[in-house]
Write a protein that holds these residues in place. Structure first.
Motif, mmCIF file in Angstrom:
data_model
loop_
_atom_site.group_PDB
_atom_site.id
_atom_site.type_symbol
_atom_site.label_atom_id
_atom_site.label_comp_id
_atom_site.label_asym_id
_atom_site.label_seq_id
_atom_site.Cartn_x
_atom_site.Cartn_y
_atom_site.Cartn_z
ATOM 1 N N LEU A 1 0.844 -1.201 0.000
ATOM 2 C CA LEU A 1 0.000 0.000 0.000
ATOM 3 C C LEU A 1 0.875 1.245 0.000
ATOM 4 C CD1 LEU A 1 -2.854 1.205 0.129
ATOM 5 C CD2 LEU A 1 -2.690 1.105 2.607
ATOM 6 N N LYS A 2 0.626 2.113 -0.965
ATOM 7 C CA LYS A 2 1.392 3.352 -1.097
ATOM 8 C C LYS A 2 0.455 4.536 -0.923
ATOM 9 C CE LYS A 2 4.992 1.043 -2.800
ATOM 10 N NZ LYS A 2 6.385 1.184 -2.775
ATOM 11 N N SER A 3 0.979 5.634 -0.390
ATOM 12 C CA SER A 3 0.159 6.822 -0.188
ATOM 13 C C SER A 3 0.270 7.744 -1.388
ATOM 14 C CB SER A 3 0.586 7.558 1.077
ATOM 15 O OG SER A 3 1.861 8.099 0.912
ATOM 16 N N GLY A 4 -0.709 8.594 -1.543
ATOM 17 C CA GLY A 4 -0.887 9.591 -2.588
ATOM 18 C C GLY A 4 0.252 9.931 -3.517
ATOM 19 N N ARG A 5 0.605 11.194 -3.574
ATOM 20 C CA ARG A 5 1.594 11.694 -4.529
ATOM 21 C C ARG A 5 2.997 11.184 -4.246
ATOM 22 N NH1 ARG A 5 0.209 18.089 -4.851
ATOM 23 N NH2 ARG A 5 -1.892 17.901 -5.690
ATOM 24 N N SER A 6 3.352 11.141 -2.990
ATOM 25 C CA SER A 6 4.729 10.794 -2.640
ATOM 26 C C SER A 6 5.021 9.321 -2.914
ATOM 27 C CB SER A 6 5.007 11.103 -1.169
ATOM 28 O OG SER A 6 4.174 10.310 -0.346
ATOM 29 N N GLY A 7 4.019 8.480 -2.795
ATOM 30 C CA GLY A 7 4.213 7.049 -3.045
ATOM 31 C C GLY A 7 4.941 6.336 -1.928
ATOM 32 N N LYS A 8 4.945 6.944 -0.726
ATOM 33 C CA LYS A 8 5.591 6.303 0.414
ATOM 34 C C LYS A 8 4.759 5.107 0.866
ATOM 35 C CE LYS A 8 7.985 10.215 2.480
ATOM 36 N NZ LYS A 8 8.078 11.063 3.672
ATOM 37 N N LYS A 9 5.447 4.125 1.440
ATOM 38 C CA LYS A 9 4.770 2.935 1.942
ATOM 39 C C LYS A 9 3.978 3.288 3.201
ATOM 40 C CE LYS A 9 7.160 -0.428 3.793
ATOM 41 N NZ LYS A 9 7.992 -1.626 4.016
ATOM 42 N N VAL A 10 2.733 2.822 3.277
ATOM 43 C CA VAL A 10 1.871 3.092 4.427
ATOM 44 C C VAL A 10 2.078 1.992 5.452
ATOM 45 C CG1 VAL A 10 -0.529 3.293 5.206
ATOM 46 C CG2 VAL A 10 0.164 4.311 3.042
ATOM 47 N N THR A 11 2.391 2.382 6.712
ATOM 48 C CA THR A 11 2.588 1.403 7.782
ATOM 49 C C THR A 11 1.597 1.593 8.918
ATOM 50 O OG1 THR A 11 4.230 2.837 8.817
ATOM 51 C CG2 THR A 11 5.048 1.158 7.304
ATOM 52 N N ASN A 12 0.863 2.689 8.906
ATOM 53 C CA ASN A 12 -0.081 2.999 9.978
ATOM 54 C C ASN A 12 -1.470 2.469 9.607
ATOM 55 O OD1 ASN A 12 -1.606 4.115 11.991
ATOM 56 N ND2 ASN A 12 -0.876 6.204 11.706
ATOM 57 N N PRO A 13 -2.088 1.622 10.442
ATOM 58 C CA PRO A 13 -3.418 1.088 10.132
ATOM 59 C C PRO A 13 -4.482 2.173 9.976
ATOM 60 C CG PRO A 13 -2.466 -0.075 12.002
ATOM 61 C CD PRO A 13 -1.547 1.038 11.663
ATOM 62 N N LYS A 14 -4.375 3.245 10.771
ATOM 63 C CA LYS A 14 -5.361 4.327 10.666
ATOM 64 C C LYS A 14 -5.285 4.992 9.298
ATOM 65 C CE LYS A 14 -5.898 5.538 15.511
ATOM 66 N NZ LYS A 14 -5.807 6.619 16.492
ATOM 67 N N GLN A 15 -4.078 5.125 8.781
ATOM 68 C CA GLN A 15 -3.913 5.714 7.460
ATOM 69 C C GLN A 15 -4.498 4.797 6.394
ATOM 70 O OE1 GLN A 15 -2.843 8.737 6.874
ATOM 71 N NE2 GLN A 15 -3.047 8.558 4.665
ATOM 72 N N ALA A 16 -4.339 3.492 6.556
ATOM 73 C CA ALA A 16 -4.905 2.533 5.602
ATOM 74 C C ALA A 16 -6.427 2.618 5.595
ATOM 75 C CB ALA A 16 -4.452 1.124 5.956
ATOM 76 N N ILE A 17 -7.028 2.768 6.776
ATOM 77 C CA ILE A 17 -8.482 2.908 6.878
ATOM 78 C C ILE A 17 -8.927 4.182 6.180
ATOM 79 C CG2 ILE A 17 -10.390 3.308 8.493
ATOM 80 C CD1 ILE A 17 -8.820 1.462 10.462
ATOM 81 N N ALA A 18 -8.185 5.263 6.396
ATOM 82 C CA ALA A 18 -8.525 6.544 5.768
ATOM 83 C C ALA A 18 -8.465 6.437 4.249
ATOM 84 C CB ALA A 18 -7.594 7.636 6.266
ATOM 85 N N ILE A 19 -7.482 5.726 3.735
ATOM 86 C CA ILE A 19 -7.359 5.552 2.288
ATOM 87 C C ILE A 19 -8.534 4.748 1.753
ATOM 88 C CG2 ILE A 19 -5.974 4.448 0.476
ATOM 89 C CD1 ILE A 19 -3.489 5.200 2.197
ATOM 90 N N GLY A 20 -8.908 3.683 2.470
ATOM 91 C CA GLY A 20 -10.039 2.851 2.054
ATOM 92 C C GLY A 20 -11.334 3.638 2.020
ATOM 93 N N LEU A 21 -11.567 4.452 3.024
ATOM 94 C CA LEU A 21 -12.791 5.261 3.070
ATOM 95 C C LEU A 21 -12.782 6.327 1.987
ATOM 96 C CD1 LEU A 21 -13.291 5.709 6.912
ATOM 97 C CD2 LEU A 21 -14.581 4.244 5.378
ATOM 98 N N SER A 22 -11.625 6.891 1.733
ATOM 99 C CA SER A 22 -11.509 7.906 0.692
ATOM 100 C C SER A 22 -11.844 7.315 -0.676
ATOM 101 C CB SER A 22 -10.088 8.470 0.691
ATOM 102 O OG SER A 22 -9.921 9.368 -0.367
ATOM 103 N N GLU A 23 -11.339 6.118 -0.956
ATOM 104 C CA GLU A 23 -11.639 5.464 -2.230
ATOM 105 C C GLU A 23 -13.114 5.105 -2.332
ATOM 106 O OE1 GLU A 23 -8.946 2.259 -2.956
ATOM 107 O OE2 GLU A 23 -7.227 3.614 -3.058
ATOM 108 N N ALA A 24 -13.726 4.726 -1.202
ATOM 109 C CA ALA A 24 -15.157 4.414 -1.199
ATOM 110 C C ALA A 24 -15.970 5.670 -1.503
ATOM 111 C CB ALA A 24 -15.566 3.829 0.151
ATOM 112 N N ARG A 25 -15.550 6.817 -0.974
ATOM 113 C CA ARG A 25 -16.246 8.081 -1.259
ATOM 114 C C ARG A 25 -16.146 8.415 -2.746
ATOM 115 N NH1 ARG A 25 -13.597 9.678 3.524
ATOM 116 N NH2 ARG A 25 -15.080 9.692 5.233
ATOM 117 N N LYS A 26 -14.949 8.237 -3.313
ATOM 118 C CA LYS A 26 -14.751 8.524 -4.730
ATOM 119 C C LYS A 26 -15.609 7.627 -5.605
ATOM 120 C CE LYS A 26 -10.070 10.260 -4.201
ATOM 121 N NZ LYS A 26 -8.639 9.938 -4.329
ATOM 122 N N ALA A 27 -15.832 6.388 -5.162
ATOM 123 C CA ALA A 27 -16.639 5.436 -5.924
ATOM 124 C C ALA A 27 -18.140 5.692 -5.738
ATOM 125 C CB ALA A 27 -16.292 4.013 -5.513
#
Length: 102
Positions: free
Chosen positions: A65-91
């Motif tokens: 799992l990589k984050s937005g523009r920077s493409g850094k690896k995501v290691t925080n579970p809260k950040q992973a949840i935020a990404i999942g919810l963000s993608e669900a909103r976009k969909a």
């Protein structure tokens, strides 16, 4: 001298009596508030939004799992949840709006 001590004791007892009365009033105000609170029966998140979060969590655990523009690896579970919810909103899935900053 004895009169000053006696008046000091009386004033101290008045203060404690007023504090006790104040705490009783606060306790009586709290009980109706519990009855007034209602649970919402509708779901806040759609089941498909939960699946988005699950897939993002799996990717995070794999290390892909990589984050937005920077493409850094995501290691925080809260950040992973935020990404999942963000993608669900976009969909266009049923997800509440993100919390406001500030």
């Amino acid at each position: 001298m004895t009169t000053k001590k006696a008046t000091a004791k009386k004033s101290a007892s008045k203060k404690t009596a007023s504090k006790k009365a104040a705490t009783k009033k606060k306790a009586s105000k709290r009980t109706p508030a519990k009855k007034a609170a209602k649970k919402s029966s509708t779901r806040k998140y759609s089941p498909s939004a939960g699946k988005n979060v699950e897939t993002e969590m799996r990717e995070m655990k794999k290390g892909t799992l990589k984050s937005g523009r920077s493409g850094k690896k995501v290691t925080n579970p809260k950040q992973a949840i935020a990404i999942g919810l963000s993608e669900a909103r976009k969909a266009g899935k049923k997800v509440p709006p993100p919390p406001k900053k500030g």
